[in-house]
Enzyme design. Sequence first.
Site, PDB file in Angstrom:
ATOM      1  N   VAL A 285       4.224   0.856   1.700  1.00 18.31           N
ATOM      2  CA  VAL A 285       4.452  -0.299   2.746  1.00 18.31           C
ATOM      3  C   VAL A 285       4.608  -1.431   1.712  1.00 18.31           C
ATOM      4  O   VAL A 285       3.931  -1.498   0.835  1.00 18.31           O
ATOM      5  CB  VAL A 285       3.444  -0.565   3.675  1.00 18.31           C
ATOM      6  CG1 VAL A 285       3.341  -1.632   4.499  1.00 18.31           C
ATOM      7  CG2 VAL A 285       3.044   0.546   4.380  1.00 18.31           C
TER       8      VAL A 285
ATOM      9  N   LYS B  21       7.916  -0.338   5.998  1.00 18.04           N
ATOM     10  CA  LYS B  21       7.314   1.165   5.563  1.00 18.04           C
ATOM     11  C   LYS B  21       8.404   1.964   5.456  1.00 18.04           C
ATOM     12  O   LYS B  21       9.206   2.210   6.131  1.00 18.04           O
ATOM     13  CB  LYS B  21       6.491   1.552   6.663  1.00 18.04           C
ATOM     14  CG  LYS B  21       6.036   2.887   6.408  1.00 18.04           C
ATOM     15  CD  LYS B  21       4.954   3.660   7.483  1.00 18.04           C
ATOM     16  CE  LYS B  21       3.761   3.243   7.361  1.00 18.04           C
ATOM     17  NZ  LYS B  21       2.627   3.687   8.135  1.00 18.04           N
TER      18      LYS B  21
ATOM     19  N   GLY C   4       0.864  -1.266   0.108  1.00 14.58           N
ATOM     20  CA  GLY C   4       0.039   0.221   0.024  1.00 14.58           C
ATOM     21  C   GLY C   4       0.633   1.312   0.165  1.00 14.58           C
ATOM     22  O   GLY C   4       2.145   1.143   0.041  1.00 14.58           O
TER      23      GLY C   4
ATOM     24  N   ASP D  36      -4.998   8.740  15.190  1.00 16.55           N
ATOM     25  CA  ASP D  36      -5.288   8.324  13.707  1.00 16.55           C
ATOM     26  C   ASP D  36      -6.117   7.008  13.725  1.00 16.55           C
ATOM     27  O   ASP D  36      -5.865   6.181  12.680  1.00 16.55           O
ATOM     28  CB  ASP D  36      -4.181   8.323  12.773  1.00 16.55           C
ATOM     29  CG  ASP D  36      -4.797   8.329  11.225  1.00 16.55           C
ATOM     30  OD1 ASP D  36      -5.700   9.135  11.100  1.00 16.55           O
ATOM     31  OD2 ASP D  36      -3.987   8.062  10.520  1.00 16.55           O
TER      32      ASP D  36
ATOM     33  N   MET E 231       2.086   8.838   4.513  1.00 14.74           N
ATOM     34  CA  MET E 231       3.245   8.805   5.397  1.00 14.74           C
ATOM     35  C   MET E 231       4.525   8.045   4.269  1.00 14.74           C
ATOM     36  O   MET E 231       5.606   7.890   4.760  1.00 14.74           O
ATOM     37  CB  MET E 231       2.856   7.777   6.381  1.00 14.74           C
ATOM     38  CG  MET E 231       2.276   8.892   7.496  1.00 14.74           C
ATOM     39  SD  MET E 231       3.362   9.866   8.338  1.00 14.74           S
ATOM     40  CE  MET E 231       4.544   8.989   9.023  1.00 14.74           C
ATOM     41  N   GLY E 232       4.105   7.156   3.539  1.00 16.74           N
ATOM     42  CA  GLY E 232       4.970   6.536   2.730  1.00 16.74           C
ATOM     43  C   GLY E 232       4.496   5.415   2.042  1.00 16.74           C
ATOM     44  O   GLY E 232       3.255   5.121   1.820  1.00 16.74           O
TER      45      GLY E 232
ATOM     46  N   GLY F 254       0.502   5.572   1.034  1.00 15.72           N
ATOM     47  CA  GLY F 254      -0.203   6.864   1.578  1.00 15.72           C
ATOM     48  C   GLY F 254       0.599   7.981   1.684  1.00 15.72           C
ATOM     49  O   GLY F 254       1.812   8.135   1.162  1.00 15.72           O
TER      50      GLY F 254
END
Length: 857
Positions: free
Chosen positions: A23, A38, A16, A135, A20-21, A18
């Site tokens: 994975v 990640k 995945g 979150d 943040m980074g 997103g």
Amino acid sequence: MIGRSILHYEIEAQLGTGGMGVVYRARDTHLNRPVAVKLLKRTALSDSERRRRFVQEARTASSLSHPNIVTIFDINSVEVDGETTDVIVMEFVPGQTLDRLIQRKGLRINDVLKYSTQIAAGLAAAHAAGIVHRDLKPSNVMINDQGLVKLLDFGLAKFTDTGPVDVFAATESIHLDPSLTVEGSILGTVAYMSPEQAEAKKVDARSDIFSFGAMLYEMLTGRQAFAGDSKLSTLSAILLKEPAPLGETLEPVPPELEKAMYRCLRKEPERRWQSIGDLKVDLEELRGELESNRATARIGSAAARFTQSVRRNWWQPALAGLLLGALGASLLAPRFVRPPAPSFERLTFRRGDIMSGKFAPGGTILYSAEWDGQPREIFTVVPGTREGRSLGLKNADIVSVSSNGELALLTGEGHSTLARAPIGGGAPREILENVVTADWAPNGADLAVVRTADGANRLEYPIGTVLHRNDHRPPPLIDISPDGSQVAFFDYDAESGDYSVSMASKDKQVRILSRGYRTIAGLAWAPDGSEIWYSGARSNELVTMRAITPSGRERQVLQGATWLHLMDIAADGRVLVSSVYGRVVLRWLSPGAQEERDLSWLETSMAYDLSPSADSLVFVELQQGQGRNTTIYYRRTDGSPAVHLGDGASPALSPDSKWVVSVRRDPGKSQLVLTPTGAGEPKVLPGDGMRYEPPEWFSDGRRILFAASQGDRPPRTWVQDVDGGRPRPVTDEGVRASRVSPDGTLFTLVEKGKLLVRAVDGGTAQPVGGISPGEAVVRWSADGKFLFLRKLAADRKRWELFKVSVSSGLRQLVRSIPVPDPGARMLGPLVLNADATSYAYSAQQDLCNLFLIRGLR
């Protein structure tokens, strides 16, 4: 990155991406295990102070060790394509995120509670360590194939714990990626913010509780609690609006759950739940009540049981009715054979079980049965013919036929969904869930039902109007009077453990007509409404058909040489019964043997324990015994005659085979009793008003492990020295342990789908692996390196035996054990020796036939 290595992690696939980074799934080449890696984007940590706080917080999160929190293995910096990148290495959790599991109308209540209690447990562990998630959202909740929840991204998503920030800037930098649908990404995160988070105020654990409430709302409804056309409108809803009413949901929402959810969503933090731990306890208690009621609805929609180990369908309680002989007029007591004598017509001629049967308009008879080991099905038969015809309705029980020919069926898992179907054919239409039984009113329009709702078992007539509640076991059988004014039913008394014949009127008045029945097997009004006929037996009685008037005058109608199950009475007085002849056989396999042997003693022999050398075993006879106790026998496996040791329940054989410990249950008390297998006198072990659960021995033969409760306190696990002294607790309240290791230092625990081991003298429990519903630990291997687990197939026709490594959690199938013949079902436990070369189990073999009786008075 696919195929490349970072540190000692080989990148295998992208999972995945997103804000943040990215994975990836990777392989840890040092430990040969899958991990999630990640790679953080440099823009996610745009300044040194933010990175310093991230590293500090990530390290704190990595210290968390909880089965519902994903484990962080490593935090590091590496050079990728000439740039220094921060790397987080985590536990790889195969499964789906919660947002992918939530359906359009939400989840079933059982799943909502199963997931939410685990989420709360993980949050409670984090909050106790001073970590706030900040979150929490469905996409940060991973659920594996066994239903185990793992919380992701603890302490990694937001770092604004001091000072005001621009919420939109924070959201953009942390959550958005240009490659994603920007609007969806914003709503997917913003929609779960607490009001204080949306206003960029300082947040604490109560912010997670608000987010938790928003997730609960979505799990129940399939909709977000706060959703708008833009970030601004969504944030405005969080700050100013209340969530919309739940509306249509997949299942009725218990009021307790709805109230708990709305308390999470209070705008002011001080008005919410102040502790996720307190909320977790409430959710666990609600889940326990609902699961207990559902289990009772599935297996307790029937009669009382002689032991807690015997589980039968609603028409097969306690096996107390498994008697010898065959039904026939010649076997009836002389006082019943009066001119004109009743006549008996046999309607079925196949081998198997009959679950239910009803008269239908036009003279036909409908019944549900499992013939020759095949799945359950509904058949029709016309008296005078010898062949039944399938209606094409599979996996269903027929509970009532209306005056206009409409069927009321129980379908679905556990046969607990009420459905309607036309008698002439057509697919059933589901109308109500969590139903135990039902009956049509004489008008052919209204239904009376017994169902579990609002944390209680409710008798409703018509549906929605509650006539009677029971908090223990639901009434398993009901029948509406011919004039439609009364409902006859069997009610359960938790204090005595018996059933009573009761009657509820439409004005909600309930009367008990007859008490004390350990076994019940059918109930119906006489056509003129003057009597209620029923089948039942008090302690140590034969199952007998009786009749009782609304004023309480009782008489015996019929007693046969087999168990008689009253199924229905027609308007012209014909009676439909099934007769059951059955036997519980005890099967044993000796070490090295290829074929099992039959070690049955009387008619209901149930295996309980096997000696380490497999040269002797203990078993009980369910049909025998005093009061609530079965008869305990000790027998050599060479076929020597069995030795009667006494009366009790759940016997366990000492390692030297010289003693048996069992639970003796008498009115108002239970005791642990030691009985010698040879010469000597039994002795009672000390206990202060304990309610004992099945005991087991330590390998030294000097101590016993058992679970028990005192007064109104939850059960916990205790150790008792056989030489005397008071028992000492070894677990907290509400925690049951079992299966002591060969060296006597460890026992097993099962918590939230995880199998763990813990030192008897205390300490932290260590995970072994997952354990699925229905699985149970049988014993340790002799060397203490493995645990043997058993699981019964859904059709109860096969035991699966697994071996699980205590150190690695690796599991393998040891053997599959089928029933001795296709028409039988497994019953009770599977027991085996330390190397699994020998085992013993019990299986029930029934012969059931349907009879039409004319002229019965």
